[in-house]
Design an enzyme around this catalytic site. Structure first.
Site, PDB file in Angstrom:
ATOM      1  N   ASP A 247      -4.097  -6.454   5.133  1.00 45.79           N
ATOM      2  CA  ASP A 247      -4.933  -7.432   5.958  1.00 45.79           C
ATOM      3  C   ASP A 247      -4.781  -9.012   5.509  1.00 45.79           C
ATOM      4  O   ASP A 247      -5.119  -9.901   6.338  1.00 45.79           O
ATOM      5  CB  ASP A 247      -6.444  -7.023   5.863  1.00 45.79           C
TER       6      ASP A 247
ATOM      7  N   ASP B 112      -3.782  -9.754  13.224  1.00 52.44           N
ATOM      8  CA  ASP B 112      -4.018  -8.462  13.680  1.00 52.44           C
ATOM      9  C   ASP B 112      -2.833  -8.226  14.856  1.00 52.44           C
ATOM     10  O   ASP B 112      -3.181  -8.798  15.865  1.00 52.44           O
ATOM     11  CB  ASP B 112      -5.222  -8.345  14.163  1.00 52.44           C
TER      12      ASP B 112
ATOM     13  N   ASN C 130       0.775  -1.364  -0.089  1.00 51.69           N
ATOM     14  CA  ASN C 130       0.009   0.002  -0.071  1.00 51.69           C
ATOM     15  C   ASN C 130       0.830   1.301  -0.006  1.00 51.69           C
ATOM     16  O   ASN C 130       2.107   1.132  -0.111  1.00 51.69           O
ATOM     17  CB  ASN C 130      -0.958   0.087   1.174  1.00 51.69           C
TER      18      ASN C 130
ATOM     19  N   LYS D 135     -13.087   0.319  16.510  1.00 56.74           N
ATOM     20  CA  LYS D 135     -11.838  -0.141  16.370  1.00 56.74           C
ATOM     21  C   LYS D 135     -10.927  -0.255  17.891  1.00 56.74           C
ATOM     22  O   LYS D 135     -10.364  -1.063  18.183  1.00 56.74           O
ATOM     23  CB  LYS D 135     -10.864   0.377  15.374  1.00 56.74           C
TER      24      LYS D 135
ATOM     25  N   LYS E 140      -9.971  -3.798  19.548  1.00 60.71           N
ATOM     26  CA  LYS E 140      -8.886  -4.154  19.807  1.00 60.71           C
ATOM     27  C   LYS E 140      -8.510  -4.124  21.117  1.00 60.71           C
ATOM     28  O   LYS E 140      -7.302  -4.472  21.483  1.00 60.71           O
ATOM     29  CB  LYS E 140      -7.974  -3.409  18.821  1.00 60.71           C
TER      30      LYS E 140
HETATM   31  N1  CTP Z   1      -3.113  -3.342  12.782  1.00 58.82           N
HETATM   32  C1  CTP Z   1      -2.176  -4.393  12.972  1.00 58.82           C
HETATM   33  N2  CTP Z   1      -2.139  -5.629  12.245  1.00 58.82           N
HETATM   34  C2  CTP Z   1      -3.054  -5.840  11.274  1.00 58.82           C
HETATM   35  C3  CTP Z   1      -3.995  -4.767  10.973  1.00 58.82           C
HETATM   36  C4  CTP Z   1      -3.838  -3.388  11.692  1.00 58.82           C
HETATM   37  O1  CTP Z   1      -1.444  -4.259  13.942  1.00 58.82           O
HETATM   38  N3  CTP Z   1      -3.039  -7.133  10.720  1.00 58.82           N
HETATM   39  C5  CTP Z   1      -3.086  -2.150  13.527  1.00 58.82           C
HETATM   40  C6  CTP Z   1      -2.425  -0.776  12.465  1.00 58.82           C
HETATM   41  O2  CTP Z   1      -1.105  -0.791  12.602  1.00 58.82           O
HETATM   42  C7  CTP Z   1      -3.258   0.166  13.193  1.00 58.82           C
HETATM   43  C8  CTP Z   1      -4.624  -0.342  13.681  1.00 58.82           C
HETATM   44  O3  CTP Z   1      -4.458  -1.793  13.834  1.00 58.82           O
HETATM   45  O4  CTP Z   1      -2.546   0.714  14.356  1.00 58.82           O
HETATM   46  C9  CTP Z   1      -5.692  -0.125  12.625  1.00 58.82           C
HETATM   47  O5  CTP Z   1      -5.460  -0.519  11.469  1.00 58.82           O
HETATM   48  P1  CTP Z   1      -6.535  -0.418  10.373  1.00 58.82           P
HETATM   49  O6  CTP Z   1      -5.904  -1.025   9.053  1.00 58.82           O
HETATM   50  O7  CTP Z   1      -7.109   0.695  10.286  1.00 58.82           O
HETATM   51  O8  CTP Z   1      -7.512  -1.429  10.904  1.00 58.82           O
HETATM   52  P2  CTP Z   1      -8.317  -2.866  10.616  1.00 58.82           P
HETATM   53  O9  CTP Z   1      -8.507  -3.637  11.912  1.00 58.82           O
HETATM   54  O10 CTP Z   1      -7.297  -3.534   9.509  1.00 58.82           O
HETATM   55  O11 CTP Z   1      -9.673  -2.473  10.050  1.00 58.82           O
HETATM   56  P3  CTP Z   1     -10.063  -1.830   8.612  1.00 58.82           P
HETATM   57  O12 CTP Z   1      -9.053  -2.399   7.497  1.00 58.82           O
HETATM   58  O13 CTP Z   1     -11.275  -2.739   8.581  1.00 58.82           O
HETATM   59  O14 CTP Z   1     -10.418  -0.437   8.676  1.00 58.82           O
END
Ligand code: CTP
Length: 404
Positions: A286, A314, A217, A345, A349
């Site tokens: 993800d 995550d 990304n 979120k 989390k």
């Molecule tokens: N994060 C993480 N590991 C992942 C995905 C996210 O540690 N596999 C952490 C990111 O570093 C950030 C937070 O979670 O601090 C939120 O990330 P985000 O991508 O916005 O959240 P998601 O849970 O992936 O939600 P979505 O993509 O549905 O918005």
């Protein structure tokens, strides 16, 4: 609630005496002067007579907007007490470059010109940036002098190793102006996180599909690196687990480079037990391909390739769920409904603090707009550059940890 973060932003309000002694690196002191004033400091330049053989006082005068002093007997200071007057009210004296001769004189408390007299008469911290030939630096006399200075509380910045003006290679080069600026900012920053160990993820992850392709990304990693730098400046011991980015490692930060989410997860888990604070800034993919093809995928004859995806761990949620979890902070970049999504979120989390921003506000402008979400509600930070946002975040974390 608008947070009133009483921050000491970079060098605003700081008064620094920049001493320039006579070495080739004196030309870099002009850039250093620009960096210091650019960071908000007012700078009074004092040169040795030898330094004026390398760069003229006019250069420093033009860049600092202040008269430059060289001579003890300069009658521009009414009572002829330049050695006292010039350093009174200073927050620090920084001598860059500091020659072997200057270090020797200072270690012995000798005062035979304006700069050495001013340094002896100081009532503020002294920082020196040594610059000399590698053999001069390694000479036992210089080693003794530097050890004496350190024992007297003088802060020695560098020197660096590399190619020298004389054509030899080794240790003795003055640190670059940017590194010196960072050291000076580090020196002044309030030590809100002194003694804390901080682990941080930053940048994107790269999920391979075959040996030449993958999913990633547009995360630049700049926010994560700014947070790492601000945490280090606040006195924390910082380890940065970084996805692929093209950014320099912040001073005194340990960087571990990774590619994929699984590698990032493994490196985090390896270190998390000894961590007080975990900040997840990385834009972790993800999903990853279930199987990475060992050979380059060829265009299928008739039909599209089928890639099966599986979910990545995550990392933030896993860390937050550990027994004795560190204080966890997440970042939520949303394209809409910021408050609702960021709070959801945070709850999902199970973390005490989430930093939220709207993606469309993160692009284009130099300034960022973020809102901090914690148990007390939402706290919008004033729009600011990434390093300022990072400092405000660090201060807020320190404040929340104090309350725990
Ligand atoms: N994060 C993480 N590991 C992942 C995905 C996210 O540690 N596999 C952490 C990111 O570093 C950030 C937070 O979670 O601090 C939120 O990330 P985000 O991508 O916005 O959240 P998601 O849970 O992936 O939600 P979505 O993509 O549905 O918005």
């Amino acid at each position: 609630m608008e947070l009133n973060v009483g921050l000491n932003l970079d060098l605003t309000g700081k008064h620094i005496v920049l001493g320039v002694s006579g070495g080739v690196a004196a030309y870099k002191a002009a850039t250093l002067l620009r960096r210091l004033t650019g960071a908000g400091a007012t700078v009074q330049v004092v040169m040795t007579a030898a330094a004026t053989r390398f760069v003229t006082p006019v250069t420093f005068q033009a860049l600092s907007g202040k008269p430059v002093f060289v001579d003890m007997w300069d009658d521009r200071i009414a009572d002829n007490m330049a050695h006292i007057e010039l350093s009174r009210g200073a927050d620090a004296i920084l001598v860059a470059p500091a020659t072997a001769d200057f270090l020797a004189k200072t270690a012995q408390g000798q005062a035979d010109d304006l700069l050495s007299t001013l340094v002896l008469a100081r009532d503020c911290p002294l920082l020196v940036a040594p610059a000399m030939n590698r053999q001069m630096w390694e000479n036992p006399a210089t080693c003794r002098n530097v050890a004496l200075l350190r024992r007297d509380g003088v802060i020695c910045l560098g020197p660096d190793a590399g190619m020298q003006a004389c054509g030899e290679e080794g240790c003795g080069r003055m640190l670059e102006p940017e590194a010196l600026l960072e050291s000076v900012i580090n020196f002044f920053a309030p030590k809100h996180l002194a003694g804390k160990k901080l682990l941080l993820t930053a940048g994107p992850t790269f999920e391979a599909i075959d040996p030449v392709r993958g999913i990633t990304n547009l995360s630049s990693g700049r926010m994560g690196y700014a947070v790492a730098r601000a945490a280090r400046q606040a006195g924390a011991e910082v380890t940065l687990i970084s996805g692929p980015v093209a950014l320099p490692v912040p001073q005194d930060v340990t960087r571990v480079s990774v590619q994929s989410a699984l590698e990032m997860y493994a490196e985090v888990m390896r270190r998390v037990k000894e961590t007080d604070i975990f900040i997840a800034v990385a834009a972790v993919a993800d999903y990853r391909a279930e199987c990475v093809s060992p050979q380059k995928l060829k265009k299928a004859a008739g039909g599209l390739p089928e890639i099966r995806f599986v979910e990545n761990p995550d990392i933030l949620a896993k860390v937050a769920a550990l027994p004795n979890a560190p204080f966890c902070v997440g970042f939520a970049a949303e394209s809409e409904n910021l408050e609702t999504y960021a709070q959801q979120k945070r709850e999902r989390k199970k973390i005490p603090l989430m930093v939220g921003n709207l993606i469309q506000e993160a692009f284009g402008g130099a300034d960022n707009r973020v809102i901090l979400f914690d148990d007390a509600g939402s706290h919008p930070l004033p729009a600011a550059g990434k390093s300022q946002i990072a400092r405000q975040l660090i201060e807020h974390i320190a404040h929340l940890m104090e309350k725990k």
